[in-house]
Design an enzyme around this catalytic site. Structure first.
Site, short mmCIF file in Angstrom:
data_model
loop_
_atom_site.label_atom_id
_atom_site.label_comp_id
_atom_site.label_asym_id
_atom_site.label_seq_id
_atom_site.Cartn_x
_atom_site.Cartn_y
_atom_site.Cartn_z
N ASP A 9 44.83 47.05 -15.43
CA ASP A 9 44.16 45.75 -15.43
C ASP A 9 43.69 45.48 -16.86
O ASP A 9 44.05 46.22 -17.79
CB ASP A 9 43.01 45.72 -14.39
CG ASP A 9 41.84 46.62 -14.75
OD1 ASP A 9 41.93 47.34 -15.77
OD2 ASP A 9 40.84 46.61 -14.02
N CYS A 66 42.70 51.61 -15.13
CA CYS A 66 41.72 50.52 -15.04
C CYS A 66 40.48 51.00 -15.79
O CYS A 66 40.55 51.95 -16.56
CB CYS A 66 41.46 50.12 -13.58
SG CYS A 66 40.74 51.39 -12.53
N THR A 68 37.48 52.52 -14.89
CA THR A 68 37.10 53.89 -14.57
C THR A 68 38.28 54.71 -14.04
O THR A 68 38.21 55.94 -14.00
CB THR A 68 36.04 53.91 -13.46
OG1 THR A 68 36.58 53.20 -12.33
CG2 THR A 68 34.74 53.26 -13.92
N HIS A 99 48.84 71.94 -8.15
CA HIS A 99 48.40 72.10 -6.76
C HIS A 99 48.64 70.88 -5.88
O HIS A 99 48.78 71.01 -4.68
CB HIS A 99 46.90 72.45 -6.72
CG HIS A 99 46.62 73.86 -7.15
ND1 HIS A 99 45.40 74.47 -6.98
CD2 HIS A 99 47.41 74.77 -7.77
CE1 HIS A 99 45.44 75.70 -7.46
NE2 HIS A 99 46.66 75.91 -7.96
N HIS A 134 50.72 75.33 -1.51
CA HIS A 134 50.28 73.97 -1.84
C HIS A 134 51.17 72.92 -1.17
O HIS A 134 50.71 71.84 -0.82
CB HIS A 134 50.25 73.77 -3.35
CG HIS A 134 49.35 74.76 -4.02
ND1 HIS A 134 47.99 74.78 -3.80
CD2 HIS A 134 49.63 75.80 -4.85
CE1 HIS A 134 47.46 75.77 -4.49
NE2 HIS A 134 48.42 76.41 -5.13
C1 RB5 Z 1 36.99 45.86 -14.11
O1 RB5 Z 1 35.81 45.33 -14.61
C2 RB5 Z 1 36.72 47.21 -13.44
O2 RB5 Z 1 35.95 47.03 -12.28
C3 RB5 Z 1 38.01 47.91 -13.11
O3 RB5 Z 1 38.76 48.05 -14.26
C4 RB5 Z 1 37.92 49.30 -12.53
O4 RB5 Z 1 37.07 50.11 -13.27
C5 RB5 Z 1 37.72 49.41 -11.09
O5 RB5 Z 1 37.65 50.48 -10.50
#
Ligand code: RB5
Length: 188
Positions: A9, A66, A68, A99, A134
């Site tokens: 994203d 993305c 996180t 694994h 595994h």
């Molecule tokens: C975008 O602001 C953020 O929410 C997205 O990139 C991500 O971290 C979602 O899990």
């Protein structure tokens, strides 16, 4: 040559660009499935596209980024056969291959810098699945999910829709459903 699918994203775009460069330096072919602008987008749209490509066999490995990594991994892991591993360190990346036979690497673009991402991606690409006990555990993870079954059936239908008459297609769809449900019984 096998292509590695990659998508992000807006929050993962900058790291995606770095990772694509790394993959190209390694001589790997990459399929960039977006996003390609800084405009805010919804990570599930990209997570679904990549996960469906793993399910259909279009790509056997993929990378999702993305902010996180959490949203992308939640999305991708809704598909049977997708083992998306959120790895913001290289130990997890190695273990996710050894694994868990992870086929999608997920990284948090706001968590990990380019140098660490490079290490994570390299370790992930270079580590083999250990199999054995595994493999047995992986079989216990996968159960047919509605969206996976629907996607498989629709893919088979779309492949043939210009070639055959409607009654033939209808029979094919029924046979696909039966085959998928039968596979599931055999796995049990
Ligand atoms: C975008 O602001 C953020 O929410 C997205 O990139 C991500 O971290 C979602 O899990």
């Amino acid at each position: 040559m096998e292509k590695i699918a990659i998508a992000s994203d807006h929050a993962g775009l900058s790291l995606k660009t770095e990772v694509i460069q790394l993959l190209s330096r390694k001589g790997l072919e990459v399929e960039d499935l977006g996003t390609n602008s800084a405009d805010s987008v919804d990570y599930p749209d990209f997570g679904h596209i990549v996960a469906q490509r793993i399910v259909s066999g279009t790509n056997s490995r993929a990378i999702l980024i993305c902010g996180t990594g959490i949203g992308m991994s939640i999305t991708a892991n809704r598909y049977q056969g997708v083992r998306a591993a959120l790895c913001n360190d290289s130990y997890s990346a190695r273990m996710s291959r050894m694994h868990n036979d992870s086929n999608v690497l997920v990284i948090g673009g706001r968590v990990v810098g380019p140098a660490l991402a490079e290490e994570i991606v390299s370790v992930w690409l270079d580590t083999a699945f250990e199999g054995g006990r595994h493999a047995k555990r992986l079989q216990k993870i996968d159960k047919d999910r509605v969206e996976t079954v629907v996607h498989k059936v629709v893919s088979r239908y779309l492949e043939k829709m210009h070639e055959v008459e409607r009654p033939v297609l209808e029979r094919m769809i029924q046979e696909s459903i039966d085959a998928i449900l039968n596979d599931r019984k055999e796995e049990k």
